[in-house]
Design a protein around this motif. Structure first.
Motif, mmCIF file in Angstrom:
data_model
loop_
_atom_site.group_PDB
_atom_site.id
_atom_site.type_symbol
_atom_site.label_atom_id
_atom_site.label_comp_id
_atom_site.label_asym_id
_atom_site.label_seq_id
_atom_site.Cartn_x
_atom_site.Cartn_y
_atom_site.Cartn_z
ATOM 1 N N LEU A 125 0.973 -1.172 -0.012
ATOM 2 C CA LEU A 125 -0.234 0.005 -0.043
ATOM 3 C C LEU A 125 0.739 1.184 -0.067
ATOM 4 N N PHE A 126 2.070 1.295 0.861
ATOM 5 C CA PHE A 126 2.947 2.426 0.851
ATOM 6 C C PHE A 126 4.203 1.909 0.497
ATOM 7 N N PRO A 127 4.571 1.816 -1.030
ATOM 8 C CA PRO A 127 5.898 1.401 -1.400
ATOM 9 C C PRO A 127 7.082 1.991 -0.697
ATOM 10 N N SER A 128 8.062 1.259 -0.515
ATOM 11 C CA SER A 128 9.242 1.879 0.268
ATOM 12 C C SER A 128 10.036 2.237 -0.889
ATOM 13 N N ALA A 129 11.307 3.048 -0.440
ATOM 14 C CA ALA A 129 12.341 3.298 -1.378
ATOM 15 C C ALA A 129 12.728 2.091 -2.293
ATOM 16 N N ARG A 130 13.177 0.887 -1.516
ATOM 17 C CA ARG A 130 13.609 -0.170 -2.235
ATOM 18 C C ARG A 130 12.703 -0.825 -2.991
ATOM 19 N N SER A 131 11.301 -0.971 -2.641
ATOM 20 C CA SER A 131 10.487 -1.580 -3.826
ATOM 21 C C SER A 131 10.384 -0.681 -4.850
ATOM 22 N N SER A 132 10.265 0.534 -4.880
ATOM 23 C CA SER A 132 10.266 1.292 -6.049
ATOM 24 C C SER A 132 11.368 1.635 -6.905
ATOM 25 N N GLY A 133 12.756 0.835 -6.494
ATOM 26 C CA GLY A 133 13.707 0.993 -7.207
ATOM 27 C C GLY A 133 14.369 2.455 -7.175
ATOM 28 N N ARG A 134 14.043 3.148 -5.915
ATOM 29 C CA ARG A 134 14.747 4.487 -5.600
ATOM 30 C C ARG A 134 15.359 4.305 -4.445
ATOM 31 N N ALA A 177 22.059 14.584 4.355
ATOM 32 C CA ALA A 177 22.246 15.826 4.114
ATOM 33 C C ALA A 177 20.819 16.672 3.348
ATOM 34 N N VAL A 178 20.248 15.629 2.635
ATOM 35 C CA VAL A 178 19.253 16.103 1.709
ATOM 36 C C VAL A 178 17.818 15.689 2.451
ATOM 37 N N ARG A 179 17.666 14.430 3.202
ATOM 38 C CA ARG A 179 16.847 14.062 3.812
ATOM 39 C C ARG A 179 15.964 14.839 5.076
ATOM 40 N N LEU A 180 17.148 14.811 5.951
ATOM 41 C CA LEU A 180 16.884 15.612 7.130
ATOM 42 C C LEU A 180 16.385 17.061 7.066
ATOM 43 N N PRO A 181 16.895 18.041 6.294
ATOM 44 C CA PRO A 181 16.191 19.240 5.976
ATOM 45 C C PRO A 181 14.717 19.183 5.450
ATOM 46 N N ARG A 182 14.482 18.128 4.556
ATOM 47 C CA ARG A 182 13.099 18.152 4.136
ATOM 48 C C ARG A 182 12.211 17.485 5.206
ATOM 49 N N GLN A 227 11.178 28.152 10.437
ATOM 50 C CA GLN A 227 11.299 27.533 9.180
ATOM 51 C C GLN A 227 12.267 28.226 7.925
ATOM 52 N N VAL A 228 12.449 29.536 8.207
ATOM 53 C CA VAL A 228 13.106 30.194 7.490
ATOM 54 C C VAL A 228 14.723 29.334 7.267
ATOM 55 N N PRO A 229 15.425 29.293 8.310
ATOM 56 C CA PRO A 229 16.548 28.679 8.191
ATOM 57 C C PRO A 229 16.520 27.117 7.700
ATOM 58 N N VAL A 230 15.487 26.495 8.180
ATOM 59 C CA VAL A 230 15.214 25.050 7.694
ATOM 60 C C VAL A 230 15.016 25.029 6.000
ATOM 61 N N ALA A 231 14.234 26.088 5.411
ATOM 62 C CA ALA A 231 14.125 26.154 4.306
ATOM 63 C C ALA A 231 15.349 26.490 3.463
ATOM 64 N N ALA A 232 15.999 27.203 4.022
ATOM 65 C CA ALA A 232 17.398 27.617 3.489
ATOM 66 C C ALA A 232 18.460 26.416 3.383
ATOM 67 N N LEU A 233 18.360 25.489 4.386
ATOM 68 C CA LEU A 233 19.032 24.128 4.459
ATOM 69 C C LEU A 233 18.527 23.292 3.382
ATOM 70 N N VAL A 234 17.221 23.353 2.926
ATOM 71 C CA VAL A 234 16.627 22.726 1.847
ATOM 72 C C VAL A 234 17.113 23.099 0.518
ATOM 73 N N ARG A 292 5.235 16.978 -0.843
ATOM 74 C CA ARG A 292 5.501 16.640 -2.227
ATOM 75 C C ARG A 292 7.022 16.404 -2.458
ATOM 76 N N LEU A 293 7.851 17.092 -1.701
ATOM 77 C CA LEU A 293 9.232 16.876 -2.054
ATOM 78 C C LEU A 293 9.831 15.563 -1.730
ATOM 79 N N PRO A 294 10.493 14.820 -2.637
ATOM 80 C CA PRO A 294 10.899 13.630 -2.665
ATOM 81 C C PRO A 294 11.828 13.235 -1.348
#
Length: 205
Positions: free
Chosen positions: A14-23, A29-34, A83-90, A151-153
């Motif tokens: 029902l909720f495919p993981s990154a491994r099952s979707s091939g991603r 450094a990208v995942r935590l700010p998002r 949220q402003v510095p968090v968005a700067a990290l993103v 919606r940000l991956p």
């Protein structure tokens, strides 16, 4: 008489993981700010909706809701400040290919912080018409930012297969089929073409 066996198709998750979707999962450094951006946008959207409910309660004659509306506005200003510095990290975080993050979260967070300050000012000045109009626009803006942040991956795109990564089994099998066709036609003859009405071609010694 026995019934034929029933073949069951595998169920898709029902909720495919990154491994099952091939991603593959994105780098930390990208995942935590998002993830932090999702948290701050969710909190700000919940607060602005709560402020709307409290403002409606005040208009209905519950005057104690005005104080709670003021507290919610102060907390919302603090969340937007974070949220402003968090968005700067993103924006600053680089992906696996070295690309930068999207720019819109930083611009949206800065604009929302300025608009929230203007909204608080119009509330203290008792400018009810401007306060209500700006409040409706702020609710819509917060909800749009909430949807955009979720919606940000959090995964990196799967690498495309290159020409060098093709399995040599297919090339070996194709070569063996050609050689077997030549053997069937006999020595000194080329493989038969796929078309009809053509015979083997003789090769001069």
């Amino acid at each position: 008489m026995s019934s034929p066996p029933v073949t069951r198709t595998p169920r898709l998750p029902l909720f495919p993981s990154a491994r099952s979707s091939g991603r593959a999962p994105a780098p930390p450094a990208v995942r935590l700010p998002r993830l932090l951006l999702r948290g701050t946008t969710t909190a700000s959207a919940a607060l602005v909706l709560a402020g709307t409910v409290l403002a409606a309660g005040f208009l209905n004659g519950h005057y104690e809701a005005l104080r709670a509306h003021e507290v919610v506005a102060m907390v919302l200003g603090g969340v937007l400040t974070v949220q402003v510095p968090v968005a700067a990290l993103v924006r600053r975080a680089a992906g696996p290919a070295g690309e930068r993050g999207p720019w819109w979260p930083l611009a949206a967070a800065a604009l929302l912080l300025v608009a929230d300050g203007a909204q608080t000012g119009t509330g203290y000045e008792r400018a009810v018409g401007v306060h209500v109009t700006l409040g409706v626009l702020l609710v819509s803006a917060h909800l749009f930012c909430l949807v955009g942040a979720w919606r940000l991956p959090l995964t990196s795109p799967a690498p495309e297969p290159s020409a060098s990564s093709v399995s040599p089994v297919s090339s070996v099998s194709s070569a063996s089929s050609v050689s077997s066709a030549a053997v069937e036609d006999g020595p000194g003859r080329l493989p038969r073409p796929s078309g009809t009405g053509t015979g083997p071609v003789e090769v001069a010694p």
